[in-house]
Motif scaffolding. Structure first.
Motif, short mmCIF file in Angstrom:
data_model
loop_
_atom_site.label_atom_id
_atom_site.label_comp_id
_atom_site.label_asym_id
_atom_site.label_seq_id
_atom_site.Cartn_x
_atom_site.Cartn_y
_atom_site.Cartn_z
N PHE A 84 0.83 -1.20 0.00
CA PHE A 84 0.00 0.00 0.00
C PHE A 84 0.86 1.25 0.00
N VAL A 85 0.37 2.29 -0.68
CA VAL A 85 0.89 3.65 -0.55
C VAL A 85 -0.26 4.48 -0.01
N VAL A 86 -0.02 5.18 1.11
CA VAL A 86 -1.06 5.97 1.76
C VAL A 86 -0.66 7.44 1.69
N SER A 87 -1.61 8.28 1.27
CA SER A 87 -1.34 9.72 1.19
C SER A 87 -2.64 10.50 1.37
N MET A 88 -2.53 11.83 1.32
CA MET A 88 -3.70 12.70 1.43
C MET A 88 -4.41 12.89 0.08
N ASP A 89 -3.85 12.37 -1.00
CA ASP A 89 -4.44 12.54 -2.32
C ASP A 89 -5.81 11.87 -2.41
N ASP A 90 -6.74 12.55 -3.09
CA ASP A 90 -8.08 11.98 -3.29
C ASP A 90 -8.17 11.11 -4.54
N VAL A 91 -7.25 11.28 -5.47
CA VAL A 91 -7.25 10.52 -6.71
C VAL A 91 -6.55 9.19 -6.49
N ASP A 92 -7.17 8.11 -6.96
CA ASP A 92 -6.59 6.77 -6.83
C ASP A 92 -5.42 6.64 -7.79
N MET A 93 -4.22 6.39 -7.26
CA MET A 93 -3.02 6.24 -8.08
C MET A 93 -2.48 4.82 -8.02
N SER A 94 -3.31 3.86 -7.69
CA SER A 94 -2.89 2.46 -7.63
C SER A 94 -2.23 2.06 -8.95
N GLN A 95 -1.23 1.20 -8.84
CA GLN A 95 -0.54 0.74 -10.04
C GLN A 95 0.19 -0.56 -9.79
N LYS A 96 0.21 -1.40 -10.80
CA LYS A 96 0.97 -2.65 -10.81
C LYS A 96 0.76 -3.48 -9.55
N GLY A 97 -0.48 -3.54 -9.08
CA GLY A 97 -0.80 -4.34 -7.92
C GLY A 97 -0.59 -3.67 -6.58
N ILE A 98 -0.06 -2.46 -6.58
CA ILE A 98 0.12 -1.70 -5.35
C ILE A 98 -1.09 -0.78 -5.18
N ILE A 99 -1.71 -0.86 -4.03
CA ILE A 99 -2.95 -0.13 -3.78
C ILE A 99 -2.64 1.23 -3.15
N HIS A 100 -3.16 2.28 -3.76
CA HIS A 100 -3.04 3.62 -3.21
C HIS A 100 -4.29 3.90 -2.40
N LEU A 101 -4.13 4.38 -1.17
CA LEU A 101 -5.24 4.70 -0.30
C LEU A 101 -5.15 6.15 0.18
N ASN A 102 -6.28 6.81 0.25
CA ASN A 102 -6.36 8.11 0.90
C ASN A 102 -6.32 7.84 2.41
N ILE A 103 -5.55 8.60 3.15
CA ILE A 103 -5.37 8.35 4.58
C ILE A 103 -6.69 8.36 5.34
N LYS A 104 -7.58 9.30 5.03
CA LYS A 104 -8.87 9.35 5.74
C LYS A 104 -9.68 8.11 5.46
N ASP A 105 -9.73 7.70 4.20
CA ASP A 105 -10.49 6.50 3.84
C ASP A 105 -9.90 5.25 4.50
N SER A 106 -8.58 5.18 4.55
CA SER A 106 -7.94 3.98 5.11
C SER A 106 -8.18 3.89 6.62
N LEU A 107 -8.22 5.03 7.30
CA LEU A 107 -8.46 5.01 8.75
C LEU A 107 -9.90 4.68 9.09
N LEU A 108 -10.82 4.99 8.19
CA LEU A 108 -12.23 4.70 8.45
C LEU A 108 -12.65 3.31 7.97
N ASN A 109 -11.79 2.66 7.17
CA ASN A 109 -12.10 1.35 6.65
C ASN A 109 -11.82 0.28 7.69
N ASN A 110 -12.69 -0.68 7.80
CA ASN A 110 -12.51 -1.78 8.76
C ASN A 110 -11.74 -2.92 8.10
N TRP A 111 -10.43 -2.87 8.17
CA TRP A 111 -9.60 -3.90 7.55
C TRP A 111 -9.69 -5.13 8.40
#
Length: 79
Positions: A52-79
């Motif tokens: 995973f790459v976690v940042s404040m960006d709202d645009v999904d920049m996932s690539q080549k199997g690496i998931i990009h997450l917005n920090i707010k969304d990742s903290l609210l998600n129940n992993w």
């Protein structure tokens, strides 16, 4: 815990019951150079555990199997 790959650093490596996840954290992926820096280290890891790459960006920049997450969304998600 953090990890190292040769001279490059992985911000967080978590292991549980023989499984790992890798996480890079950046404030913003503002330009191509920053994006390459954050994704490159994870692309060098040849196992199939989640990366995973976690940042404040709202645009999904996932690539080549690496998931990009917005920090707010990742903290609210129940992993």
């Amino acid at each position: 815990m953090s990890g190292k790959l040769d001279t490059k650093e992985i911000d967080f490596v978590a292991e549980k019951q023989g499984k790992s996840i890798y996480v890079q954290v950046a404030y913003l992926l503002a330009d191509k150079k920053i994006q390459e820096r954050e994704f490159w280290n994870l692309l060098q890891i040849k196992d199939n555990f989640p990366k995973f790459v976690v940042s404040m960006d709202d645009v999904d920049m996932s690539q080549k199997g690496i998931i990009h997450l917005n920090i707010k969304d990742s903290l609210l998600n129940n992993w």
